[in-house]
Design a protein around this motif. Structure first.
Motif, short mmCIF file in Angstrom:
data_model
loop_
_atom_site.label_atom_id
_atom_site.label_comp_id
_atom_site.label_asym_id
_atom_site.label_seq_id
_atom_site.Cartn_x
_atom_site.Cartn_y
_atom_site.Cartn_z
N HIS A 1 -9.73 -15.43 27.18
CA HIS A 1 -9.31 -14.07 26.85
C HIS A 1 -10.55 -13.19 26.74
O HIS A 1 -11.57 -13.61 26.18
CB HIS A 1 -8.54 -14.06 25.52
CG HIS A 1 -7.82 -12.78 25.25
ND1 HIS A 1 -8.47 -11.63 24.88
CD2 HIS A 1 -6.50 -12.48 25.30
CE1 HIS A 1 -7.60 -10.66 24.70
NE2 HIS A 1 -6.39 -11.15 24.96
N PRO A 2 -10.51 -11.97 27.27
CA PRO A 2 -11.72 -11.12 27.24
C PRO A 2 -12.23 -10.80 25.84
O PRO A 2 -13.44 -10.59 25.68
CB PRO A 2 -11.28 -9.85 27.98
CG PRO A 2 -9.80 -9.93 28.12
CD PRO A 2 -9.43 -11.36 28.05
N LEU A 3 -11.37 -10.79 24.83
CA LEU A 3 -11.88 -10.57 23.47
C LEU A 3 -12.73 -11.75 23.00
O LEU A 3 -13.71 -11.56 22.28
CB LEU A 3 -10.73 -10.33 22.49
CG LEU A 3 -10.13 -8.92 22.47
CD1 LEU A 3 -8.99 -8.86 21.45
CD2 LEU A 3 -11.17 -7.85 22.19
N PHE B 1 -13.94 -0.80 17.62
CA PHE B 1 -12.52 -1.09 17.82
C PHE B 1 -12.16 -0.78 19.28
O PHE B 1 -11.60 0.27 19.58
CB PHE B 1 -11.66 -0.28 16.86
CG PHE B 1 -11.83 -0.67 15.42
CD1 PHE B 1 -10.99 -1.62 14.84
CD2 PHE B 1 -12.83 -0.10 14.65
CE1 PHE B 1 -11.16 -1.99 13.52
CE2 PHE B 1 -13.00 -0.46 13.31
CZ PHE B 1 -12.16 -1.41 12.75
N PRO B 2 -12.49 -1.69 20.20
CA PRO B 2 -12.27 -1.41 21.63
C PRO B 2 -10.78 -1.37 21.96
O PRO B 2 -9.94 -1.93 21.24
CB PRO B 2 -12.96 -2.59 22.32
CG PRO B 2 -12.91 -3.70 21.32
CD PRO B 2 -13.08 -3.03 19.99
N ARG C 1 -15.58 -4.33 29.86
CA ARG C 1 -16.30 -3.06 29.76
C ARG C 1 -15.99 -2.37 28.44
O ARG C 1 -16.87 -1.83 27.77
CB ARG C 1 -15.91 -2.14 30.92
CG ARG C 1 -16.52 -2.50 32.25
CD ARG C 1 -18.00 -2.29 32.28
NE ARG C 1 -18.53 -2.43 33.64
CZ ARG C 1 -19.80 -2.61 33.92
NH1 ARG C 1 -20.70 -2.67 32.95
NH2 ARG C 1 -20.21 -2.72 35.18
N ALA C 2 -14.70 -2.41 28.07
CA ALA C 2 -14.30 -1.80 26.80
C ALA C 2 -14.81 -2.62 25.62
O ALA C 2 -15.39 -2.09 24.67
CB ALA C 2 -12.78 -1.68 26.75
N LEU D 1 -8.51 -3.61 16.91
CA LEU D 1 -9.09 -4.89 16.48
C LEU D 1 -10.60 -4.77 16.52
O LEU D 1 -11.19 -4.64 17.60
CB LEU D 1 -8.62 -6.03 17.38
CG LEU D 1 -7.11 -6.32 17.38
CD1 LEU D 1 -6.74 -7.27 18.51
CD2 LEU D 1 -6.70 -6.91 16.03
N GLY D 2 -11.23 -4.82 15.36
CA GLY D 2 -12.67 -4.61 15.28
C GLY D 2 -13.46 -5.86 15.57
O GLY D 2 -13.05 -6.97 15.20
#
Length: 301
Positions: free
Chosen positions: A90-92, A152-153, A144-145, A165-166
């Motif tokens: 997952h990107p996060l 908090f992207p 990118r975000a 979500l920080g």
């Protein structure tokens, strides 16, 4: 340069690497840092199926753990994932790992990404192998975000959706460079339109000009702005007169000859060249790295 030991495909690993370990990685990283190398690179695979193990081996260190380990032992050399298969995660999660690496290293991360090629690896992790291209495309937008300045992207896509979500620590760099690896038409388009650079995956010299021109044309047609770094992987190197069989593809000889050969990449439009040295042990590798920094690198600029 690509680090030894941390990945041991039969395509490039030296025999001595099979018995090597953390101390060898540390000494290589420190030597490259002292010699003025621009970056150290580590590969990414989670698991190798039996059908590929004989060729690829199952030795693939985790790039985030490895580069973080080496960040503490070096001062200026940058840290590149070449390449992270970001579609497997997952990107996060990817953003958390690499933002932490950038923070701990004082802003030395370059995030190299690729689509991946091992089907069983994707299946085991619950990712559709056939859709790995679109998955990577959206991962890049989400990253990118998530690697930007916002604590908090926010990203809203077909596969990933998050906001509020920080994540801290944030990267030290205002913009983490993303270099896209691969030599297919899809990879070139992805690099041109979504990346800050392109990582050739071993394109021979005679094919590079055509690939570079295609990337430039795609960027021009899209009106892409900003710096863009073109990379290449040189032939294996051995500086000096080799007294052992270094292989017919190895570029071997005095520093002036090697520098002249490497300067040809610049004429093609290449901005950075990744090198790998033939060696029979750590001490010979250290000597090659130092000789390159002392005698070859000054002739390249």
């Amino acid at each position: 340069m690509q680090l030894p030991v941390q990945s041991q495909s039969t395509l490039y690993a030296e025999g001595w690497e099979a018995e090597a370990g953390p101390d060898d990685l540390l000494e290589t990283a420190r030597a490259a840092d002292r010699a003025g190398f621009d970056y150290l690179a580590g590969c990414d695979h989670v698991a190798i199926p039996r059908r590929l193990a004989a060729a690829m081996s199952t030795v693939w260190y985790d790039p985030v753990a490895t580069l973080s380990f080496l960040a503490a032992a070096t001062e200026r050399v940058r840290l590149l994932s070449h390449v992270a298969i970001v579609g497997l995660r997952h990107p996060l999660l990817t953003a958390k790992q690499y933002a932490t690496l950038d923070h701990l290293s004082g802003g030395r991360l370059i995030l190299g990404v690729g689509a991946g090629h091992v089907q069983e690896e994707f299946e085991a992790l619950g990712v559709d192998f056939r859709q790995r291209g679109p998955v990577l495309d959206e991962c890049l937008d989400a990253l990118r975000a998530a690697l930007g300045p916002d604590e908090f992207p926010e990203h809203h896509g077909k596969l990933y959706d998050f906001e509020g979500l920080g994540q801290r620590p944030r990267p030290v760099q205002e913009r983490v460079l993303v270099w896209v690896g691969g030599s297919s038409a899809a990879a070139l388009r992805r690099a041109a339109l979504k990346g800050d650079g392109w990582l050739s995956q071993g394109d021979p010299r005679d094919r590079l000009p055509e690939q570079i021109e295609r990337i430039r044309r795609l960027r021009d047609e899209a009106g892409a702005q900003g710096p863009f770094t073109v990379g290449a992987i040189a032939e294996p190197l051995y500086i000096g007169a080799a007294r052992w069989e270094v292989g017919r593809r190895t570029l071997s000889g005095p520093p002036e000859m090697i520098a002249e050969s490497l300067r040809a990449y610049r004429a093609m439009g290449v901005d950075q060249v990744q090198v790998r040295f033939r060696s029979r042990g750590r001490h010979e590798l250290m000597a090659q790295i130092q000789e390159f920094g002392d005698s070859v690198a000054p002739l390249l600029s």
